[in-house]
Structures are given as structure tokens and as C-alpha cells.
Design a protein around this motif. Sequence first.
Motif, PDB file in Angstrom:
ATOM      1  N   SER A  56       0.826  -1.215   0.000  1.00  0.00           N
ATOM      2  CA  SER A  56       0.000   0.000   0.000  1.00  0.00           C
ATOM      3  C   SER A  56       0.855   1.259   0.000  1.00  0.00           C
ATOM      4  O   SER A  56       0.573   2.216  -0.743  1.00  0.00           O
ATOM      5  N   LEU A  57       1.895   1.266   0.816  1.00  0.00           N
ATOM      6  CA  LEU A  57       2.764   2.444   0.868  1.00  0.00           C
ATOM      7  C   LEU A  57       3.536   2.639  -0.431  1.00  0.00           C
ATOM      8  O   LEU A  57       3.723   3.761  -0.891  1.00  0.00           O
ATOM      9  N   THR A  60       1.373   3.943  -3.418  1.00  0.00           N
ATOM     10  CA  THR A  60       0.941   5.332  -3.242  1.00  0.00           C
ATOM     11  C   THR A  60       2.116   6.297  -3.224  1.00  0.00           C
ATOM     12  O   THR A  60       1.921   7.493  -2.974  1.00  0.00           O
ATOM     13  N   ALA A  61       3.313   5.777  -3.490  1.00  0.00           N
ATOM     14  CA  ALA A  61       4.516   6.630  -3.487  1.00  0.00           C
ATOM     15  C   ALA A  61       4.642   7.337  -4.832  1.00  0.00           C
ATOM     16  O   ALA A  61       5.079   6.744  -5.827  1.00  0.00           O
ATOM     17  N   GLN A  63       5.109  11.704  -6.388  1.00  0.00           N
ATOM     18  CA  GLN A  63       5.182  13.126  -6.060  1.00  0.00           C
ATOM     19  C   GLN A  63       5.749  13.885  -7.248  1.00  0.00           C
ATOM     20  O   GLN A  63       6.611  13.375  -7.968  1.00  0.00           O
ATOM     21  N   TRP A  80       6.513   5.217  -8.096  1.00  0.00           N
ATOM     22  CA  TRP A  80       7.096   3.917  -7.794  1.00  0.00           C
ATOM     23  C   TRP A  80       7.254   3.051  -9.043  1.00  0.00           C
ATOM     24  O   TRP A  80       8.217   2.291  -9.154  1.00  0.00           O
ATOM     25  N   LYS A 170       8.245  13.315   0.474  1.00  0.00           N
ATOM     26  CA  LYS A 170       7.074  12.461   0.698  1.00  0.00           C
ATOM     27  C   LYS A 170       7.226  11.124  -0.032  1.00  0.00           C
ATOM     28  O   LYS A 170       6.927  10.056   0.508  1.00  0.00           O
ATOM     29  N   ASP A 173       9.878   9.061   1.761  1.00  0.00           N
ATOM     30  CA  ASP A 173       9.399   8.554   3.046  1.00  0.00           C
ATOM     31  C   ASP A 173       8.487   7.351   2.852  1.00  0.00           C
ATOM     32  O   ASP A 173       8.591   6.347   3.574  1.00  0.00           O
ATOM     33  N   HIS A 174       7.579   7.438   1.868  1.00  0.00           N
ATOM     34  CA  HIS A 174       6.699   6.305   1.572  1.00  0.00           C
ATOM     35  C   HIS A 174       7.522   5.065   1.217  1.00  0.00           C
ATOM     36  O   HIS A 174       7.249   3.957   1.701  1.00  0.00           O
ATOM     37  N   SER A 178       7.901   1.555   3.338  1.00  0.00           N
ATOM     38  CA  SER A 178       7.511   0.327   2.632  1.00  0.00           C
ATOM     39  C   SER A 178       8.635  -0.708   2.694  1.00  0.00           C
ATOM     40  O   SER A 178       8.379  -1.898   2.938  1.00  0.00           O
TER      41      SER A 178
END
Length: 205
Positions: A56-57, A60-61, A63, A80, A170, A173-174, A178
Motif C-alpha cells: 500500500s505504501l 501510493t509513493a 510526487q 514507484w 514524501k 518517506d513512503h 515500505s
Amino acid sequence: MVSEERIRGEESKVAALESSGRMSGAPVGARQRRRKEAVELCLRLMCMASSIVAVSLMVTAKQATNVSIYGFSFPINSKWSFSQSYEYLVGVSAAVAAHSLLQLLIGTSRFVRNSSIIPSRNYAWLIFAGDQAFAYALMSAGSAASGVTNLNRTGIRHTALPNFCKPLHKFCDHVAISIAFTFTSCFLLAISAVQDVIWLTQHSS
């Protein structure tokens, strides 16, 4: 007469104690087995949850921002799916989540029916091989993703490539969290594999 009655009384006490031990021995052994099986099911649940969080992380990565190179501002977009290492991590983590869910459902079903969650040695060997293979795959995926993330964070020396994680904090960090959950899943699978080995050792005959 007194001595004979006393002897018979002592013998009856000993027999009662032995009978009590035999009667209580089986439930105690069963409780220990159930406790170990409950721990194994908890490991499966935590491994599945950890793998789901990792997927999930990672998915959703993403930016979009601007980065300055030699005084010029350039728009950059990071996601990602731009990295094969991240795609590999998502695929392996998803497979581990499915594997853990399957074993959790099978084990819970047998646990509820008060049956052993590992019915045979062949099944134990199969689960052990699966746990080992997935643990190594997670270690490989986490290591590959860590290398890409470290490159993004430190940049490349003697070149104009900057630390991309400053403007894309951000996203980084994701990805970092993960990867941490990926290694957590690997650790949990390794513990499950040890549990499999213990079961095989105790049921060697």
C-alpha cells in the motif's frame, strides 16, 4: 490391621495421583499444542498485514515538484512504477500477502475444528519450502529497493545529480517505510520457517 489399612490407604493415594496425572497429562499437552498453533497463526496474520502495508505504501509513493540543477529549475515527477526494483518489491510483497492469507485461512479452519494446523510431514515440508523461498525473495526485493532509495537520497558524487529526496521527501518517506515493512515480513517468515523446523524435529518419526 492398622498397618494393613494404612498401607492400603497409601496405595490408594498413589493410584489416585497416578490416575490424576494421566487424566491431566493429555489436556496439558493439548493446551501447549494449541498455544503453539495460535502463535503460528498470529505470525501469519502479522506477516500478511506487514506485506499489505508494504504494498500500500509503495503503490501510493508518487510526487511531482521542481528541482534546481546549476541554477536552472526543472520539473520532476517521481512514481514507484518508474523503478523496476520498486515494481519487484510490490510483486513479491503481494505474493507473500497472498501466501500468508492462504495459510492463515487453512490454519484457522483447522484450529477451529480442533485439528492440527500441520496435518502431515509432507505438508510441513511444503510450508517450510514456501516460507524459505518467500523470505529470500523479500530480502532480495528489499535490498534492491534500498539501493535505489539510497541513490535517490545521496545523489551521485562528482555529477550534477542532486539529493532527490530533499524535494521529493514524501515519495522517499513512503518508499523507506515500505522497505522497512518488507524486511519485517521477511523476519516474520523466517520465524515461521523456524517453527516449521521445530515441528519437523519433534515429529521426526
